[in-house]
Scaffold this motif. Structure first.
Motif, mmCIF file in Angstrom:
data_model
loop_
_atom_site.group_PDB
_atom_site.id
_atom_site.type_symbol
_atom_site.label_atom_id
_atom_site.label_comp_id
_atom_site.label_asym_id
_atom_site.label_seq_id
_atom_site.Cartn_x
_atom_site.Cartn_y
_atom_site.Cartn_z
ATOM 1 N N UNK A 178 0.837 -1.203 0.000
ATOM 2 C CA UNK A 178 0.000 0.000 0.000
ATOM 3 C C UNK A 178 0.873 1.256 0.000
ATOM 4 N N UNK A 179 1.939 1.219 0.784
ATOM 5 C CA UNK A 179 2.841 2.388 0.835
ATOM 6 C C UNK A 179 3.590 2.534 -0.486
ATOM 7 N N UNK A 180 4.029 1.408 -1.028
ATOM 8 C CA UNK A 180 4.775 1.442 -2.290
ATOM 9 C C UNK A 180 3.880 1.971 -3.421
ATOM 10 N N UNK A 181 2.610 1.559 -3.444
ATOM 11 C CA UNK A 181 1.677 1.982 -4.486
ATOM 12 C C UNK A 181 1.004 3.300 -4.193
ATOM 13 N N UNK A 182 1.318 3.864 -3.029
ATOM 14 C CA UNK A 182 0.746 5.151 -2.608
ATOM 15 C C UNK A 182 -0.787 5.127 -2.691
ATOM 16 N N UNK A 183 -1.343 4.108 -2.057
ATOM 17 C CA UNK A 183 -2.799 3.975 -1.948
ATOM 18 C C UNK A 183 -3.208 4.479 -0.575
ATOM 19 N N UNK A 184 -4.131 5.439 -0.568
ATOM 20 C CA UNK A 184 -4.465 6.126 0.678
ATOM 21 C C UNK A 184 -5.329 5.329 1.629
ATOM 22 N N UNK A 185 -6.260 4.557 1.099
ATOM 23 C CA UNK A 185 -7.169 3.805 1.956
ATOM 24 C C UNK A 185 -7.747 2.630 1.177
ATOM 25 N N UNK A 186 -8.150 1.615 1.918
ATOM 26 C CA UNK A 186 -8.711 0.397 1.321
ATOM 27 C C UNK A 186 -9.915 -0.061 2.132
ATOM 28 N N UNK A 187 -10.981 -0.445 1.423
ATOM 29 C CA UNK A 187 -12.094 -1.142 2.060
ATOM 30 C C UNK A 187 -11.727 -2.621 2.097
ATOM 31 N N UNK A 234 -0.082 10.098 6.707
ATOM 32 C CA UNK A 234 0.791 9.264 5.893
ATOM 33 C C UNK A 234 0.674 7.784 6.195
ATOM 34 N N UNK A 235 -0.501 7.378 6.715
ATOM 35 C CA UNK A 235 -0.712 5.962 7.037
ATOM 36 C C UNK A 235 -1.897 5.427 6.237
ATOM 37 N N UNK A 236 -1.802 4.201 5.741
ATOM 38 C CA UNK A 236 -2.924 3.640 4.978
ATOM 39 C C UNK A 236 -4.199 3.587 5.814
ATOM 40 N N UNK A 237 -5.293 4.082 5.256
ATOM 41 C CA UNK A 237 -6.571 4.034 5.945
ATOM 42 C C UNK A 237 -7.186 2.645 5.808
ATOM 43 N N UNK A 238 -7.604 2.068 6.911
ATOM 44 C CA UNK A 238 -8.205 0.733 6.945
ATOM 45 C C UNK A 238 -9.705 0.905 7.160
#
Length: 341
Positions: free
Chosen positions: A39-48, A104-108
């Motif tokens: 997720x950090x590598x792909x710069x994805x902000x949040x995932x359902x 700067x943390x992936x949203x869960x």
């Protein structure tokens, strides 16, 4: 050097499965399509992240097992956001998604795939909402107590239809989801179920991982009439990366990100830019050549840019549209609560 269209983008993938019951750690870059390092590598902000419940028998034992599985899976999903800040950040509201992105943390974002998880009991829906779920997919493959599915399962005794759309209980479920601020996901639902849900829901509904039936005639895909209803009611069609939804009988290696953008293009032309997004279904069958995991997300963003989408349009497709629906669900729930007080 050309500008990177993914730079600074709040990308939200609206549908990702988790391995179950055992799976590689989400904290390590391993065989999962979606883990925290990717997720950090792909710069994805949040995932359902979906607690997926396969359809089983519609009796007390089946419902009890489905409910227990959903709880355990939701606990595993929320554990991706530990209190010490070493992983993602739990994001159970639109503001929570923005806060995770700012930190700067992936949203869960916890969600449930298949209302089978609540059986015949609205109290279970309330409990899952308390756990932070932001949407629930009404059905999976196979009818449940809520609605008819797009794909019936004769192995479970399904006829083509059980109710002709939503059951009476299903109508109550949609109303209660509105009151709780939980979005109604119509992916996997039959056309009649989807149309009735869109009509009855006070919050716009979302198909979190579906493709366009005109481009690929699959029972799971959305036809033009469904797209028009979604647009007219403010809803969303989130294009998925499942190969045989993108092109008939295709395999992942037969396709590229361009095939995903073909479906995005079609949806945008039919519905408008405000009603389209992305839900990959990674770790649940999603993926095409060159975009087999979330670390490769910028490749899809680049394909959107090549197809002529500007930065604001890409921002809408990748997350702003879904955030708008999250906010609307929160507003409707607040309005309903204020009216009841």
């Amino acid at each position: 050097m050309e500008n990177d269209p993914h730079d600074g983008l709040l990308a939200i993938d609206t549908h990702v499965d988790i391995p179950w019951p055992e799976g590689p750690s989400p904290f390590q870059d391993g065989p999962r399509c979606v883990d925290l390092p990717k997720l950090r590598q792909g710069r994805v902000g949040a995932v359902c992240f979906a607690a997926y419940i396969p359809q089983g028998s519609r009796d007390d034992a089946g419902h009890l097992a489905a409910n227990a599985r959903a709880w355990a899976m939701l606990e595993a999903i929320t554990a991706m956001a530990p209190a010490d800040g070493s992983g993602g950040q739990l994001a159970t509201s639109a503001a929570g998604v923005a806060a995770a992105f700012a930190a700067g943390r992936p949203g869960i974002i916890p969600v449930i795939e298949n209302g089978y998880a609540i059986g015949r009991n609205l109290e279970h829906l309330d409990a899952f909402a308390g756990m932070g779920i932001r949407y629930m997919t009404l059905t999976h493959n196979g009818h449940n107590e809520i609605a008819d599915a797009a794909i019936a399962l004769p192995t479970l005794g399904d006829k083509a239809e059980a109710y002709g759309g939503l059951s009476d209980f299903g109508q109550d479920v949609v109303a209660r989801m509105n009151e709780l601020g939980v979005l109604v996901d119509v992916s996997h639902a039959s056309k009649k179920s989807m149309m009735q849900a869109a009509s009855r829901s006070r919050t716009p509904v979302v198909a979190t991982h579906s493709c366009m039936k005109t481009l690929c005639d699959h029972k799971r895909n959305l036809d033009d009439e469904q797209l028009e209803v979604l647009a007219a009611t403010g809803g969303l069609a989130q294009v998925t990366a499942v190969s045989n939804f993108l092109r008939p009988k295709a395999r992942a290696m037969d396709l590229t990100v361009e095939d995903i953008v073909d479906h995005v293009d079609y949806a945008v032309k039919r519905m408008g830019i405000d009603h389209v997004g992305i839900g990959t279904d990674f770790d649940g069958g999603g993926g095409v050549r060159g975009y087999m995991n979330t670390a490769q997300t910028p490749s899809l963003t680049a394909a959107l840019a090549r197809r002529g989408y500007g930065s604001e349009e890409i921002a809408k497709i990748w997350g702003k549209n879904f955030l708008r629906l999250m906010r609307r669900a929160e507003e409707v729930a607040a309005e309903r609560k204020a009216a009841a007080d």
